[in-house]
Design a protein around this motif. Structure first.
Motif, PDB file in Angstrom:
ATOM      1  N   ARG A  64       0.603  -1.266   0.037  1.00 13.66           N
ATOM      2  CA  ARG A  64      -0.042  -0.002  -0.099  1.00 13.66           C
ATOM      3  C   ARG A  64       0.831   1.382  -0.121  1.00 13.66           C
ATOM      4  NH1 ARG A  64      -2.649  -2.057   3.966  1.00 13.66           N
ATOM      5  NH2 ARG A  64      -1.745  -0.782   5.617  1.00 13.66           N
ATOM      6  N   VAL A  65       1.908   1.432   0.771  1.00 17.25           N
ATOM      7  CA  VAL A  65       2.573   2.676   0.892  1.00 17.25           C
ATOM      8  C   VAL A  65       4.005   2.566   0.605  1.00 17.25           C
ATOM      9  CG1 VAL A  65       1.137   3.186   2.947  1.00 17.25           C
ATOM     10  CG2 VAL A  65       3.299   2.075   3.462  1.00 17.25           C
ATOM     11  N   GLY A  66       4.513   1.448   0.247  1.00 17.72           N
ATOM     12  CA  GLY A  66       5.886   1.214  -0.245  1.00 17.72           C
ATOM     13  C   GLY A  66       6.765   1.396   1.073  1.00 17.72           C
ATOM     14  N   TRP A  67       8.175   1.654   0.784  1.00 13.69           N
ATOM     15  CA  TRP A  67       9.143   2.017   1.676  1.00 13.69           C
ATOM     16  C   TRP A  67       9.970   3.059   1.479  1.00 13.69           C
ATOM     17  CZ3 TRP A  67      14.630   0.885   1.600  1.00 13.69           C
ATOM     18  CH2 TRP A  67      15.327   0.209   0.405  1.00 13.69           C
ATOM     19  N   LEU A  68      10.658   3.548   2.298  1.00 10.35           N
ATOM     20  CA  LEU A  68      11.263   4.732   2.049  1.00 10.35           C
ATOM     21  C   LEU A  68      12.786   4.792   2.553  1.00 10.35           C
ATOM     22  CD1 LEU A  68      10.864   7.900   1.554  1.00 10.35           C
ATOM     23  CD2 LEU A  68      10.482   8.300   3.859  1.00 10.35           C
ATOM     24  N   LEU A  69      13.730   4.883   1.992  1.00  5.72           N
ATOM     25  CA  LEU A  69      15.095   4.910   2.323  1.00  5.72           C
ATOM     26  C   LEU A  69      15.513   6.367   2.455  1.00  5.72           C
ATOM     27  CD1 LEU A  69      17.738   3.946   2.772  1.00  5.72           C
ATOM     28  CD2 LEU A  69      18.292   3.864   0.197  1.00  5.72           C
ATOM     29  N   ILE A  70      16.067   6.574   3.675  1.00  5.08           N
ATOM     30  CA  ILE A  70      16.565   8.062   4.145  1.00  5.08           C
ATOM     31  C   ILE A  70      18.051   7.846   4.370  1.00  5.08           C
ATOM     32  CG2 ILE A  70      16.136  10.059   5.589  1.00  5.08           C
ATOM     33  CD1 ILE A  70      13.559   8.589   6.653  1.00  5.08           C
ATOM     34  N   ARG A  71      18.757   8.777   3.468  1.00  3.11           N
ATOM     35  CA  ARG A  71      20.369   8.803   3.573  1.00  3.11           C
ATOM     36  C   ARG A  71      20.664  10.083   4.003  1.00  3.11           C
ATOM     37  NH1 ARG A  71      23.146   4.697   0.602  1.00  3.11           N
ATOM     38  NH2 ARG A  71      24.899   5.493   2.019  1.00  3.11           N
ATOM     39  N   ASN A  72      21.744  10.341   4.844  1.00  2.84           N
ATOM     40  CA  ASN A  72      22.451  11.227   5.309  1.00  2.84           C
ATOM     41  C   ASN A  72      23.837  11.189   4.710  1.00  2.84           C
ATOM     42  OD1 ASN A  72      20.587  13.076   6.748  1.00  2.84           O
ATOM     43  ND2 ASN A  72      20.275  11.213   7.618  1.00  2.84           N
ATOM     44  N   TYR A  73      24.454  12.232   3.656  1.00  2.00           N
ATOM     45  CA  TYR A  73      25.533  12.300   3.330  1.00  2.00           C
ATOM     46  C   TYR A  73      26.443  13.159   3.966  1.00  2.00           C
ATOM     47  CZ  TYR A  73      23.267   9.130  -0.234  1.00  2.00           C
ATOM     48  OH  TYR A  73      22.635   8.257  -0.930  1.00  2.00           O
ATOM     49  N   ASN A  74      27.643  13.051   4.376  1.00  2.00           N
ATOM     50  CA  ASN A  74      28.295  14.003   4.925  1.00  2.00           C
ATOM     51  C   ASN A  74      29.953  13.335   4.675  1.00  2.00           C
ATOM     52  OD1 ASN A  74      29.226  12.617   7.526  1.00  2.00           O
ATOM     53  ND2 ASN A  74      26.982  13.089   8.071  1.00  2.00           N
ATOM     54  N   ASP A  75      30.829  14.185   5.368  1.00  4.21           N
ATOM     55  CA  ASP A  75      32.315  13.774   5.358  1.00  4.21           C
ATOM     56  C   ASP A  75      32.591  13.261   6.607  1.00  4.21           C
ATOM     57  OD1 ASP A  75      32.601  14.718   2.744  1.00  4.21           O
ATOM     58  OD2 ASP A  75      32.984  16.856   3.491  1.00  4.21           O
ATOM     59  N   GLU A  76      31.981  12.881   7.580  1.00  6.78           N
ATOM     60  CA  GLU A  76      32.140  12.486   8.813  1.00  6.78           C
ATOM     61  C   GLU A  76      31.936  11.079   9.064  1.00  6.78           C
ATOM     62  OE1 GLU A  76      30.194  14.750  11.541  1.00  6.78           O
ATOM     63  OE2 GLU A  76      31.074  16.683  10.971  1.00  6.78           O
ATOM     64  N   ILE A  77      30.781  10.553   8.591  1.00 12.47           N
ATOM     65  CA  ILE A  77      30.303   9.049   8.727  1.00 12.47           C
ATOM     66  C   ILE A  77      29.403   8.773   7.384  1.00 12.47           C
ATOM     67  CG2 ILE A  77      28.211   9.942  10.069  1.00 12.47           C
ATOM     68  CD1 ILE A  77      28.727   7.360  11.783  1.00 12.47           C
TER      69      ILE A  77
END
Length: 136
Positions: free
Chosen positions: A21-34
């Motif tokens: 019904r709603v699918g899935w969500l991938l949340i990513r945070n890109y930075n230079d630390e991790i």
């Protein structure tokens, strides 16, 4: 490795229906630390090129004040095999979820980067958290 149709059959019906019904969500945070840097993930750190890629691939994005990047990708959890048409559980919902991170490491990351700052996380496609009670 796993047989995707077999995995789908083993999951609770209510959970499959909710993801369909709603699918899935991938949340990513890109930075230079991790985690992956912007350049590692996109092959460039040119903002216009990154934004162009995001637009072309239905990825919502937000540049952070410190130059970091946050993205959201809503995808289907169940797909049809291209040759057989068989329904398959095809995603990385569990692998990229915060619950797969060692609890002490996750707590540390949340303390340092905040709940929305983990390098990656998955949610239901409507933004609801995925947890032990996800079948209800």
């Amino acid at each position: 490795m796993a047989d995707s149709p077999t995995v789908l059959q083993a999951l609770p019906t209510e959970l499959i229906e909710r993801f369909e019904r709603v699918g899935w969500l991938l949340i990513r945070n890109y930075n230079d630390e991790i985690g992956a840097s912007i350049a590692e993930a996109f092959g460039t750190d040119d903002r216009r090129a990154v934004e162009s890629y995001c637009h072309a691939n239905a990825i919502k994005f937000e540049w952070q004040p410190d130059g970091a990047l946050r993205t959201w990708q809503r995808r289907s959890a169940v797909v049809r095999h291209p040759r057989t048409g068989q329904r398959c559980w095809f995603n990385q919902i569990a692998f990229l979820n915060e619950w797969t991170i060692d609890p002490e490491v996750c707590e540390y990351l949340v303390d340092v980067y905040g709940e929305d700052g983990l390098p990656f996380n998955t949610r239901f496609g409507n933004g609801d958290a995925i947890g032990a009670d996800s079948c209800s």
